[in-house]
Scaffold this motif. Sequence first.
Motif, PDB file in Angstrom:
ATOM      1  N   MET A   1       0.835  -1.212   0.000  1.00 56.58           N
ATOM      2  CA  MET A   1       0.000   0.000   0.000  1.00 56.58           C
ATOM      3  C   MET A   1       0.863   1.252   0.000  1.00 56.58           C
ATOM      4  O   MET A   1       1.732   1.382   0.885  1.00 56.58           O
ATOM      5  CB  MET A   1      -0.834   0.026   1.282  1.00 56.58           C
ATOM      6  N   PRO A   2       0.688   2.156  -0.942  1.00 54.22           N
ATOM      7  CA  PRO A   2       1.527   3.358  -0.912  1.00 54.22           C
ATOM      8  C   PRO A   2       1.175   4.249   0.271  1.00 54.22           C
ATOM      9  O   PRO A   2       0.024   4.286   0.705  1.00 54.22           O
ATOM     10  CB  PRO A   2       1.182   4.050  -2.237  1.00 54.22           C
ATOM     11  N   ARG A   3       2.160   4.938   0.789  1.00 57.85           N
ATOM     12  CA  ARG A   3       1.907   5.947   1.814  1.00 57.85           C
ATOM     13  C   ARG A   3       1.586   7.242   1.064  1.00 57.85           C
ATOM     14  O   ARG A   3       2.325   7.656   0.167  1.00 57.85           O
ATOM     15  CB  ARG A   3       3.180   6.083   2.655  1.00 57.85           C
ATOM     16  N   VAL A   4       0.466   7.840   1.415  1.00 56.97           N
ATOM     17  CA  VAL A   4      -0.001   9.033   0.711  1.00 56.97           C
ATOM     18  C   VAL A   4      -0.119  10.179   1.710  1.00 56.97           C
ATOM     19  O   VAL A   4      -0.621   9.969   2.824  1.00 56.97           O
ATOM     20  CB  VAL A   4      -1.396   8.767   0.076  1.00 56.97           C
ATOM     21  N   LEU A   5       0.357  11.372   1.336  1.00 58.88           N
ATOM     22  CA  LEU A   5       0.171  12.523   2.222  1.00 58.88           C
ATOM     23  C   LEU A   5      -0.203  13.754   1.423  1.00 58.88           C
ATOM     24  O   LEU A   5       0.329  13.992   0.340  1.00 58.88           O
ATOM     25  CB  LEU A   5       1.465  12.827   2.992  1.00 58.88           C
ATOM     26  N   SER A   6      -1.139  14.506   1.947  1.00 58.45           N
ATOM     27  CA  SER A   6      -1.406  15.819   1.376  1.00 58.45           C
ATOM     28  C   SER A   6      -1.995  16.717   2.460  1.00 58.45           C
ATOM     29  O   SER A   6      -2.571  16.228   3.427  1.00 58.45           O
ATOM     30  CB  SER A   6      -2.357  15.719   0.188  1.00 58.45           C
ATOM     31  N   CYS A   7      -1.824  18.013   2.272  1.00 57.93           N
ATOM     32  CA  CYS A   7      -2.248  18.949   3.324  1.00 57.93           C
ATOM     33  C   CYS A   7      -2.984  20.136   2.728  1.00 57.93           C
ATOM     34  O   CYS A   7      -2.916  20.396   1.533  1.00 57.93           O
ATOM     35  CB  CYS A   7      -1.037  19.457   4.088  1.00 57.93           C
ATOM     36  N   ILE A   8      -3.649  20.861   3.605  1.00 62.92           N
ATOM     37  CA  ILE A   8      -4.398  22.048   3.182  1.00 62.92           C
ATOM     38  C   ILE A   8      -4.278  23.110   4.270  1.00 62.92           C
ATOM     39  O   ILE A   8      -4.247  22.786   5.460  1.00 62.92           O
ATOM     40  CB  ILE A   8      -5.876  21.685   2.878  1.00 62.92           C
ATOM     41  N   GLN A   9      -4.214  24.351   3.841  1.00 60.32           N
ATOM     42  CA  GLN A   9      -4.080  25.454   4.809  1.00 60.32           C
ATOM     43  C   GLN A   9      -5.446  25.906   5.317  1.00 60.32           C
ATOM     44  O   GLN A   9      -6.389  25.993   4.533  1.00 60.32           O
ATOM     45  CB  GLN A   9      -3.471  26.674   4.126  1.00 60.32           C
ATOM     46  N   PRO A  10      -5.518  26.236   6.602  1.00 66.41           N
ATOM     47  CA  PRO A  10      -6.787  26.760   7.128  1.00 66.41           C
ATOM     48  C   PRO A  10      -6.894  28.269   6.913  1.00 66.41           C
ATOM     49  O   PRO A  10      -6.962  29.035   7.861  1.00 66.41           O
ATOM     50  CB  PRO A  10      -6.716  26.409   8.618  1.00 66.41           C
ATOM     51  N   THR A  11      -6.877  28.666   5.644  1.00 66.57           N
ATOM     52  CA  THR A  11      -7.025  30.098   5.355  1.00 66.57           C
ATOM     53  C   THR A  11      -8.374  30.277   4.686  1.00 66.57           C
ATOM     54  O   THR A  11      -8.562  29.826   3.557  1.00 66.57           O
ATOM     55  CB  THR A  11      -5.924  30.597   4.401  1.00 66.57           C
ATOM     56  N   GLY A  12      -9.295  30.893   5.376  1.00 67.46           N
ATOM     57  CA  GLY A  12     -10.617  31.133   4.798  1.00 67.46           C
ATOM     58  C   GLY A  12     -11.373  29.832   4.607  1.00 67.46           C
ATOM     59  O   GLY A  12     -10.967  28.773   5.075  1.00 67.46           O
ATOM     60  N   SER A  13     -12.446  29.935   3.877  1.00 70.25           N
ATOM     61  CA  SER A  13     -13.337  28.803   3.694  1.00 70.25           C
ATOM     62  C   SER A  13     -12.861  27.935   2.524  1.00 70.25           C
ATOM     63  O   SER A  13     -12.199  28.431   1.619  1.00 70.25           O
ATOM     64  CB  SER A  13     -14.698  29.409   3.367  1.00 70.25           C
ATOM     65  N   VAL A  14     -13.202  26.640   2.567  1.00 73.31           N
ATOM     66  CA  VAL A  14     -12.801  25.736   1.476  1.00 73.31           C
ATOM     67  C   VAL A  14     -13.576  26.093   0.207  1.00 73.31           C
ATOM     68  O   VAL A  14     -14.790  26.285   0.237  1.00 73.31           O
ATOM     69  CB  VAL A  14     -13.087  24.270   1.872  1.00 73.31           C
ATOM     70  N   HIS A  15     -12.872  26.209  -0.925  1.00 75.76           N
ATOM     71  CA  HIS A  15     -13.556  26.549  -2.179  1.00 75.76           C
ATOM     72  C   HIS A  15     -13.524  25.358  -3.143  1.00 75.76           C
ATOM     73  O   HIS A  15     -12.896  24.324  -2.861  1.00 75.76           O
ATOM     74  CB  HIS A  15     -12.975  27.823  -2.798  1.00 75.76           C
ATOM     75  N   LEU A  16     -14.192  25.551  -4.256  1.00 73.05           N
ATOM     76  CA  LEU A  16     -14.351  24.471  -5.221  1.00 73.05           C
ATOM     77  C   LEU A  16     -13.005  23.988  -5.782  1.00 73.05           C
ATOM     78  O   LEU A  16     -12.859  22.811  -6.113  1.00 73.05           O
ATOM     79  CB  LEU A  16     -15.246  24.976  -6.363  1.00 73.05           C
ATOM     80  N   GLY A  17     -12.028  24.901  -5.876  1.00 73.50           N
ATOM     81  CA  GLY A  17     -10.691  24.507  -6.352  1.00 73.50           C
ATOM     82  C   GLY A  17     -10.071  23.511  -5.389  1.00 73.50           C
ATOM     83  O   GLY A  17      -9.556  22.466  -5.793  1.00 73.50           O
ATOM     84  N   ASN A  18     -10.130  23.816  -4.095  1.00 70.72           N
ATOM     85  CA  ASN A  18      -9.599  22.882  -3.093  1.00 70.72           C
ATOM     86  C   ASN A  18     -10.335  21.553  -3.178  1.00 70.72           C
ATOM     87  O   ASN A  18      -9.740  20.486  -3.084  1.00 70.72           O
ATOM     88  CB  ASN A  18      -9.812  23.399  -1.660  1.00 70.72           C
ATOM     89  N   HIS A  19     -11.661  21.661  -3.322  1.00 73.55           N
ATOM     90  CA  HIS A  19     -12.474  20.446  -3.267  1.00 73.55           C
ATOM     91  C   HIS A  19     -12.218  19.539  -4.471  1.00 73.55           C
ATOM     92  O   HIS A  19     -11.862  18.369  -4.311  1.00 73.55           O
ATOM     93  CB  HIS A  19     -13.960  20.820  -3.181  1.00 73.55           C
ATOM     94  N   LEU A  20     -12.357  20.103  -5.675  1.00 73.89           N
ATOM     95  CA  LEU A  20     -12.195  19.275  -6.881  1.00 73.89           C
ATOM     96  C   LEU A  20     -10.722  18.962  -7.150  1.00 73.89           C
ATOM     97  O   LEU A  20     -10.390  17.907  -7.678  1.00 73.89           O
ATOM     98  CB  LEU A  20     -12.817  19.977  -8.096  1.00 73.89           C
ATOM     99  N   GLY A  21      -9.846  19.898  -6.783  1.00 72.15           N
ATOM    100  CA  GLY A  21      -8.423  19.686  -7.038  1.00 72.15           C
ATOM    101  C   GLY A  21      -7.780  18.785  -6.012  1.00 72.15           C
ATOM    102  O   GLY A  21      -6.756  18.165  -6.270  1.00 72.15           O
TER     103      GLY A  21
END
Length: 329
Positions: A1-21
């Motif tokens: 199983m590959p180890r997968v990591l990704s992160c997101i910044q808590p700046t403002g509200s989540v937008h469609l770019g964050n969601h779909l991307g």
Amino acid sequence: MPRVLSCIQPTGSVHLGNHLGALVNWVSGQHDGDVFHGIVDLHALTITEQPGILGQSTVELAAMLFAVGLDPEVATVFVQSHIHEHTELAWIMECTVSFGELSRMTQFKDKSAKREGDFISAGLFTYPALQAADILLYDADEVPVGEDQRQHIEITRDIAIRFNHRFGETFVLPKAVHPKAGARVMDLQDPTSKMSKSAETENGIVYLLDENSVIEKKFKRAVTDSDGVVAYDRANKPGVSNLLDILSAATGTPAETLAETYSQYGPLKKDTGDAVIALVDPIRARYHELMNDKGELARLLKIGNQRAREVAAQTLDRAHRAIGLMPRI
Ligand code: TYM
């Protein structure tokens, strides 16, 4: 199983770019790998100047990550500032990357240019070193991100290669994984710029927590062009192609196929808005449920923090040994 990591910044509200991307892929990939997802509050500190904001945004983002479908029993969701190894490894990363490499980062050039005359923190410049620490601490094989993060993953690989060369095999070399659809969601008002919280106006940004009527309005007013032909052509028809990409990401039908089914912009805008509303409606309901149960939210985050801490501590220790720092006494 590959180890997968990704992160997101808590700046403002989540937008469609964050969601779909990003988020859609985090959720769909959670059973195919050993996945880690961080809320990177310390990265947001590079541009945050007021007290009391980051903690609240972190809680809201955590609720959103669980609302979009991350299962805390499967995916490790953690808060960056709660795992002190991130900043400790970041210093080592800073000593492994050059001033020249950091100077060439397009994100630094863009963000510092936008803030000309304002305070530009050194953290904005060394940001990629902290991001490299986020990734390398978890021995990530894959990092699923939108196109905008490509350069950050490349510099992380360069840092890992240099460290391993200097001090011996220590870090796993990560590779960026980009989603097929949604990798670059553009601003609805300025379709040549990516949808981003730092845009000048909110009209081109669709937030997951926007009311349905607001989402409808934003799509209705989306900038297209004047030739009236629906075709998928990112270079010459960025507005129409962005709508097709969003509709494609929301429905799973390829953008080129969708283009053939429309002859006017109006119905394309309406259907894209409707598809987005159908996508975000259940997410908003779960989000509000969790925000009304902070005890449960804290319990869910604790599970992730604990697991993240275990892995991060081992990797930092490995790095210290490789360098040959004096063993702790
Ligand atoms: P951030 O917080 O800006 O964005 C989080 C994720 O959303 C993606 N994204 C987009 N994808 C498509 N179209 C868009 N318009 C769009 N806007 C944002 C981003 O590519 C990202 O996947 N530096 C990172 C956070 C970070 C990180 C990490 C990511 C810190 N450490 C380690 C991966 C691994 C950032 O600012 O993302």
